[in-house]
Design an enzyme around this catalytic site. Structure first.
Site, PDB file in Angstrom:
ATOM      1  N   SER A  97      65.741 -12.650  45.242  1.00 55.73           N
ATOM      2  CA  SER A  97      65.711 -12.614  46.705  1.00 55.73           C
ATOM      3  C   SER A  97      65.024 -13.860  47.246  1.00 55.73           C
ATOM      4  O   SER A  97      65.412 -14.387  48.290  1.00 55.73           O
ATOM      5  CB  SER A  97      65.011 -11.352  47.205  1.00 55.73           C
ATOM      6  OG  SER A  97      63.682 -11.272  46.711  1.00 55.73           O
ATOM      7  N   GLU A  98      63.996 -14.354  46.541  1.00 57.46           N
ATOM      8  CA  GLU A  98      63.352 -15.620  46.874  1.00 57.46           C
ATOM      9  C   GLU A  98      62.937 -16.348  45.598  1.00 57.46           C
ATOM     10  O   GLU A  98      62.535 -15.711  44.616  1.00 57.46           O
ATOM     11  CB  GLU A  98      62.109 -15.434  47.756  1.00 57.46           C
ATOM     12  CG  GLU A  98      62.388 -15.151  49.217  1.00 57.46           C
ATOM     13  CD  GLU A  98      62.587 -13.679  49.511  1.00 57.46           C
ATOM     14  OE1 GLU A  98      63.016 -13.330  50.620  1.00 57.46           O
ATOM     15  OE2 GLU A  98      62.310 -12.867  48.599  1.00 57.46           O
ATOM     16  N   THR A  99      63.028 -17.658  45.640  1.00 52.16           N
ATOM     17  CA  THR A  99      62.501 -18.517  44.581  1.00 52.16           C
ATOM     18  C   THR A  99      61.533 -19.502  45.219  1.00 52.16           C
ATOM     19  O   THR A  99      61.829 -20.091  46.266  1.00 52.16           O
ATOM     20  CB  THR A  99      63.631 -19.275  43.861  1.00 52.16           C
ATOM     21  OG1 THR A  99      64.469 -18.328  43.185  1.00 52.16           O
ATOM     22  CG2 THR A  99      63.077 -20.249  42.835  1.00 52.16           C
TER      23      THR A  99
END
Length: 297
Positions: free
Chosen positions: A45-47
């Site tokens: 979902s996020e990096t």
């Protein structure tokens, strides 16, 4: 040094629980386009991408698979956990810069890893959602008015990222919620807020169970959400829901059980004149694996 790519589960010390994030460290030689491609390839979902900063200890950029975002709670915990492990840090306070500004991060070393604490933005509240909007939210969650804690509003709260607070009675089976995602998406457009956070208080405890739905931005359900539990802590103080000593409220926010990814966020709310002044979220993390990028970037 080639970028090292880490898969981290945040807000848990158990693998395959909590909320997963990608971390790339170091990322100074990557272009923005490369960061976006890597985030898309990893699929989290996020990096988080860790870079050198001239005015803080580290600069972090956050990418979803499709777009850069200002900040992300669980990816911040993951990023600082990786940085602390790689650099062998002890107990310390560091400052990070991001598109969301400058934030203080506290790192505590324990025998089994690190505990990361992030100071969030200033708490804020919008007017309660009433009438047709309130009814639409309740209906979209397939609940009734009788499922809502009496005397309390459904309300947008923020510590930098706004979420709709939906306080449920303890007897509601929160794990059984199966919302109408199209209806929530439509409501998001009407109210200008993308996250819906139904939660309930465990009887006799400063502990909560919550779920976070954000279909308008492609997240059917987020496992463990710092940007929901933090505002929830502020909301609980704002409405004097849980007992506190007038200075600090501490809450353990449990989330992710319905997805088989249970995690826990420690929320600390500093209080002034019976109102929330500052919110800090804390949690553990675990690195599942890391690898060196094999291709030339």
């Amino acid at each position: 040094m080639k970028p090292q790519v880490y898969h981290v589960d945040a807000f848990t010390s158990q693998p395959f629980r909590g909320n997963s994030a990608g971390v790339v460290f170091p990322a100074d030689n990557l272009s923005e386009a490369q960061m976006q491609l890597i985030a898309r390839e990893l699929g989290h979902s996020e990096t988080a991408f860790l870079l050198h900063s001239d005015d803080s200890d580290v600069r972090i950029r956050y990418f979803t698979p499709t777009v850069e975002v200002p900040i992300c709670g669980h990816a911040t915990v993951a990023a600082h956990y990786v940085r602390a492990k790689v650099l062998g840090l002890g107990n310390c306070t560091v400052w990070q810069t991001s598109l969301a500004g400058k934030h203080r991060v506290t790192i505590e070393k324990h025998h089994d890893g690190y505990r990361i604490s992030l100071e969030q933005g200033t708490p804020g509240f919008e007017p309660p959602l009433e009438g047709e909007t309130r009814a639409a939210i309740i209906n979209a969650l397939h609940l009734t008015e009788d499922d809502i804690l009496p005397g309390l509003p459904i309300q947008v709260a923020t510590t930098g990222h706004s979420k709709v607070m939906i306080p449920l009675k303890p007897e509601v089976d929160i794990d059984a919620l199966s919302p109408d995602l199209n209806a929530l998406t439509a409501i998001s457009k009407q109210i200008g807020c993308n996250g819906f956070f139904p939660f309930q208080i465990r009887p006799g405890k400063n502990e909560t169970d919550g779920r976070m739905f954000s279909p308008a931005i492609g997240i059917v359900e987020d496992p463990v959400t710092g940007n929901a539990n933090g505002p929830m802590g502020a909301w609980l103080v704002h409405h004097n829901v849980l007992p506190h000593d007038g200075n600090v409220l501490r809450v353990k926010g449990h989330q992710g059980r319905a997805l088989g990814r249970d995690g826990m966020i420690e929320v600390t709310v500093t209080i002034r004149d019976n109102q929330p002044e500052k919110v800090t979220i804390s949690g553990a993390a675990v690195i599942l694996f890391h690898a060196e990028w094999a291709i030339k970037l």
